[in-house]
Design a protein around this motif. Structure first.
Motif, PDB file in Angstrom:
ATOM      1  N   LEU A  19       0.862  -1.171   0.000  1.00  0.00           N
ATOM      2  CA  LEU A  19       0.000   0.000   0.000  1.00  0.00           C
ATOM      3  C   LEU A  19       0.901   1.225   0.000  1.00  0.00           C
ATOM      4  N   HIS A  20       0.854   1.992  -1.076  1.00  0.00           N
ATOM      5  CA  HIS A  20       1.641   3.218  -1.172  1.00  0.00           C
ATOM      6  C   HIS A  20       0.793   4.368  -0.640  1.00  0.00           C
ATOM      7  N   ILE A  21       1.327   5.074   0.355  1.00  0.00           N
ATOM      8  CA  ILE A  21       0.637   6.185   1.008  1.00  0.00           C
ATOM      9  C   ILE A  21       1.436   7.457   0.742  1.00  0.00           C
ATOM     10  N   ASP A  22       0.848   8.388   0.019  1.00  0.00           N
ATOM     11  CA  ASP A  22       1.518   9.652  -0.295  1.00  0.00           C
ATOM     12  C   ASP A  22       0.675  10.783   0.275  1.00  0.00           C
ATOM     13  N   VAL A  23       1.163  11.385   1.352  1.00  0.00           N
ATOM     14  CA  VAL A  23       0.423  12.445   2.045  1.00  0.00           C
ATOM     15  C   VAL A  23       1.026  13.804   1.711  1.00  0.00           C
ATOM     16  N   GLY A  24       0.221  14.670   1.124  1.00  0.00           N
ATOM     17  CA  GLY A  24       0.643  16.032   0.841  1.00  0.00           C
ATOM     18  C   GLY A  24      -0.064  17.005   1.752  1.00  0.00           C
ATOM     19  N   GLY A  25       0.036  18.282   1.435  1.00  0.00           N
ATOM     20  CA  GLY A  25      -0.614  19.286   2.252  1.00  0.00           C
ATOM     21  C   GLY A  25      -2.120  19.306   2.086  1.00  0.00           C
ATOM     22  N   GLY A  26      -2.585  18.969   0.864  1.00  0.00           N
ATOM     23  CA  GLY A  26      -4.014  19.053   0.598  1.00  0.00           C
ATOM     24  C   GLY A  26      -4.699  17.749   0.300  1.00  0.00           C
ATOM     25  N   SER A  27      -3.934  16.723  -0.077  1.00  0.00           N
ATOM     26  CA  SER A  27      -4.565  15.452  -0.443  1.00  0.00           C
ATOM     27  C   SER A  27      -3.669  14.281  -0.087  1.00  0.00           C
ATOM     28  N   ARG A  66      -6.784  -9.391   2.285  1.00  0.00           N
ATOM     29  CA  ARG A  66      -6.442  -9.783   3.653  1.00  0.00           C
ATOM     30  C   ARG A  66      -5.791 -11.159   3.732  1.00  0.00           C
ATOM     31  N   SER A  67      -5.871 -11.931   2.656  1.00  0.00           N
ATOM     32  CA  SER A  67      -5.280 -13.269   2.667  1.00  0.00           C
ATOM     33  C   SER A  67      -3.784 -13.239   2.363  1.00  0.00           C
ATOM     34  N   ARG A  68      -3.275 -12.043   1.999  1.00  0.00           N
ATOM     35  CA  ARG A  68      -1.862 -11.926   1.651  1.00  0.00           C
ATOM     36  C   ARG A  68      -1.180 -10.922   2.582  1.00  0.00           C
ATOM     37  N   PRO A  69       0.105 -11.154   2.878  1.00  0.00           N
ATOM     38  CA  PRO A  69       0.850 -10.171   3.675  1.00  0.00           C
ATOM     39  C   PRO A  69       0.907  -8.829   2.934  1.00  0.00           C
ATOM     40  N   ILE A  70       1.009  -7.758   3.686  1.00  0.00           N
ATOM     41  CA  ILE A  70       1.061  -6.435   3.072  1.00  0.00           C
ATOM     42  C   ILE A  70       2.069  -5.560   3.796  1.00  0.00           C
ATOM     43  N   GLN A  71       2.763  -4.741   3.021  1.00  0.00           N
ATOM     44  CA  GLN A  71       3.673  -3.752   3.558  1.00  0.00           C
ATOM     45  C   GLN A  71       3.269  -2.383   3.012  1.00  0.00           C
ATOM     46  N   ALA A  72       3.731  -1.339   3.673  1.00  0.00           N
ATOM     47  CA  ALA A  72       3.431   0.015   3.218  1.00  0.00           C
ATOM     48  C   ALA A  72       4.674   0.661   2.625  1.00  0.00           C
ATOM     49  N   LYS A 128      -2.857   1.073   9.898  1.00  0.00           N
ATOM     50  CA  LYS A 128      -3.638   0.239  10.818  1.00  0.00           C
ATOM     51  C   LYS A 128      -4.819  -0.407  10.103  1.00  0.00           C
ATOM     52  N   TRP A 129      -5.531   0.374   9.281  1.00  0.00           N
ATOM     53  CA  TRP A 129      -6.677  -0.166   8.560  1.00  0.00           C
ATOM     54  C   TRP A 129      -6.269  -1.260   7.576  1.00  0.00           C
ATOM     55  N   ALA A 130      -5.063  -1.141   7.029  1.00  0.00           N
ATOM     56  CA  ALA A 130      -4.600  -2.136   6.047  1.00  0.00           C
ATOM     57  C   ALA A 130      -3.967  -3.353   6.706  1.00  0.00           C
ATOM     58  N   GLY A 131      -3.712  -3.267   8.007  1.00  0.00           N
ATOM     59  CA  GLY A 131      -3.054  -4.379   8.688  1.00  0.00           C
ATOM     60  C   GLY A 131      -1.561  -4.423   8.414  1.00  0.00           C
ATOM     61  N   VAL A 132      -0.969  -3.245   8.199  1.00  0.00           N
ATOM     62  CA  VAL A 132       0.454  -3.135   7.876  1.00  0.00           C
ATOM     63  C   VAL A 132       1.286  -3.104   9.155  1.00  0.00           C
ATOM     64  N   GLU A 133       2.413  -3.803   9.142  1.00  0.00           N
ATOM     65  CA  GLU A 133       3.331  -3.759  10.276  1.00  0.00           C
ATOM     66  C   GLU A 133       4.661  -3.096   9.931  1.00  0.00           C
ATOM     67  N   THR A 134       4.989  -3.024   8.627  1.00  0.00           N
ATOM     68  CA  THR A 134       6.264  -2.464   8.184  1.00  0.00           C
ATOM     69  C   THR A 134       6.033  -1.423   7.100  1.00  0.00           C
ATOM     70  N   ILE A 135       6.771  -0.315   7.169  1.00  0.00           N
ATOM     71  CA  ILE A 135       6.679   0.721   6.141  1.00  0.00           C
ATOM     72  C   ILE A 135       8.067   1.006   5.576  1.00  0.00           C
ATOM     73  N   HIS A 136       8.140   1.106   4.263  1.00  0.00           N
ATOM     74  CA  HIS A 136       9.374   1.461   3.566  1.00  0.00           C
ATOM     75  C   HIS A 136       9.286   2.944   3.191  1.00  0.00           C
ATOM     76  N   VAL A 137      10.384   3.655   3.361  1.00  0.00           N
ATOM     77  CA  VAL A 137      10.421   5.092   3.072  1.00  0.00           C
ATOM     78  C   VAL A 137      11.578   5.351   2.101  1.00  0.00           C
ATOM     79  N   PRO A 138      11.298   5.304   0.795  1.00  0.00           N
ATOM     80  CA  PRO A 138      12.383   5.391  -0.195  1.00  0.00           C
ATOM     81  C   PRO A 138      12.894   6.800  -0.478  1.00  0.00           C
ATOM     82  N   ASP A 139      12.321   7.825   0.149  1.00  0.00           N
ATOM     83  CA  ASP A 139      12.748   9.222  -0.038  1.00  0.00           C
ATOM     84  C   ASP A 139      12.687   9.641  -1.503  1.00  0.00           C
TER      85      ASP A 139
END
Length: 294
Positions: free
Chosen positions: A133-141, A188-194, A262-273
């Motif tokens: 799950l790729h999460i991209d948070v900006g100032g407005g969206s 939900r049947s597969r592992p997921i990372q953020a 939390k909603w996605a059931g993620v335990e690890t997040i990668h931050v590639p900058d």
């Protein structure tokens, strides 16, 4: 070759000038200049619906500065993109046209889908097989993108952002819509990372304990978020040495990352900058290659 990427967000505007390095069959972008300025266009737009004359004047001065830097560096090409605040401002196109008339810099006001596409083009290179799950948070969206084995399966843009939350102007029902989208699309049947992109997750990651050079845990992001919350705004600026325009938005941005994970059931997040500017640089390189072939 040397390119300039300009990203005009709801919180800050940034320009990166990079040269292209060729390494066998691969290309890399080497940063030679980076200038970020806290325009905070979202403060105007999310409260008043338009860009104020004061903010336009500051934006004009910044674009003139960028224009001079591009001339000094003798760049081959450039691209400027504006996101949530500019596209929602009732006078966004008028401001854009006045700036272009004086500076010669054409600003593309892009929608959430195009913004996500540009970021995704560089994010996907950091992924392994599996569900992300790729999460991209900006100032407005906030842009969410779901990947399976490096293939994008679904995407959605939400009117939730750090400046928008700070101003109390989040779109009605946006939190619920984001939660429902995650619950409906994550397998939900597969592992997921953020994968997290954006200036605020980069800073949270910098302040956290790492699992690897580019990853950490949900638990550690939550701990770091609470650690920052225990300081006043002034203490965040002076003791944690956060820039003022980062010190006030990092907590609402963190709320978005943590909720999505939390909603996605993620335990690890990668931050590639990487971010929008990196996607713009990739587009500029591909455009230059097409021109060479003609």
């Amino acid at each position: 070759m040397k390119f300039a990427a300009i990203d005009i967000g709801s919180n800050g505007a940034r320009m990166q000038i990079s040269s292209v390095l060729h390494d066998e069959d691969n290309i890399r972008f080497k940063k030679v200049e980076y200038v970020r300025f806290p325009l905070r266009l979202g403060h105007d737009v999310f409260t008043e619906g338009r860009i104020s004359s004061y903010s336009e004047d500051r934006m004009m001065k910044l674009m003139l500065t960028y224009q001079l830097l591009m001339e000094l560096h003798e760049i081959d090409d450039h691209m400027a993109c504006a996101t949530s605040a500019m596209r929602e401002a009732e006078n966004g196109h008028e401001v854009r046209d006045r700036i272009e008339g004086r500076t010669g810099i054409h600003i593309q006001i892009i929608d959430g889908q195009k913004e996500a596409e540009l970021v995704n083009n560089v994010v996907v290179k950091s992924l392994d097989d599996g569900q992300y799950l790729h999460i991209d948070v900006g100032g407005g969206s906030t842009e969410l993108n779901l990947y399976l084995d490096k293939k994008k399966m679904n995407a959605r843009s939400f009117k939730l952002g750090s400046v928008r939350l700070l101003e109390g102007k989040e779109s009605k029902g946006a939190w619920k819509k984001m939660q429902e989208w995650i619950m409906d699309n994550v397998d939900r049947s597969r592992p997921i990372q953020a994968v997290g992109t954006g200036g605020n997750i980069n800073k949270l990651f910098d302040l956290s304990s790492k699992l690897t050079e580019s990853s950490t845990s949900l638990e550690e992001i939550a701990r770091t978020h609470q650690y920052i919350a225990d300081f006043t705004l002034e203490e965040r600026i002076h003791k944690l040495q956060l820039n003022p325009d980062r010190a006030d938005v990092i907590l609402p941005a963190g709320d978005i990352y943590l909720s999505a994970m939390k909603w996605a059931g993620v335990e690890t997040i990668h931050v590639p900058d990487v971010g929008l500017k990196d996607g713009i640089l990739q587009v500029l390189y591909e455009r230059a290659c097409r021109r060479k072939k003609k």
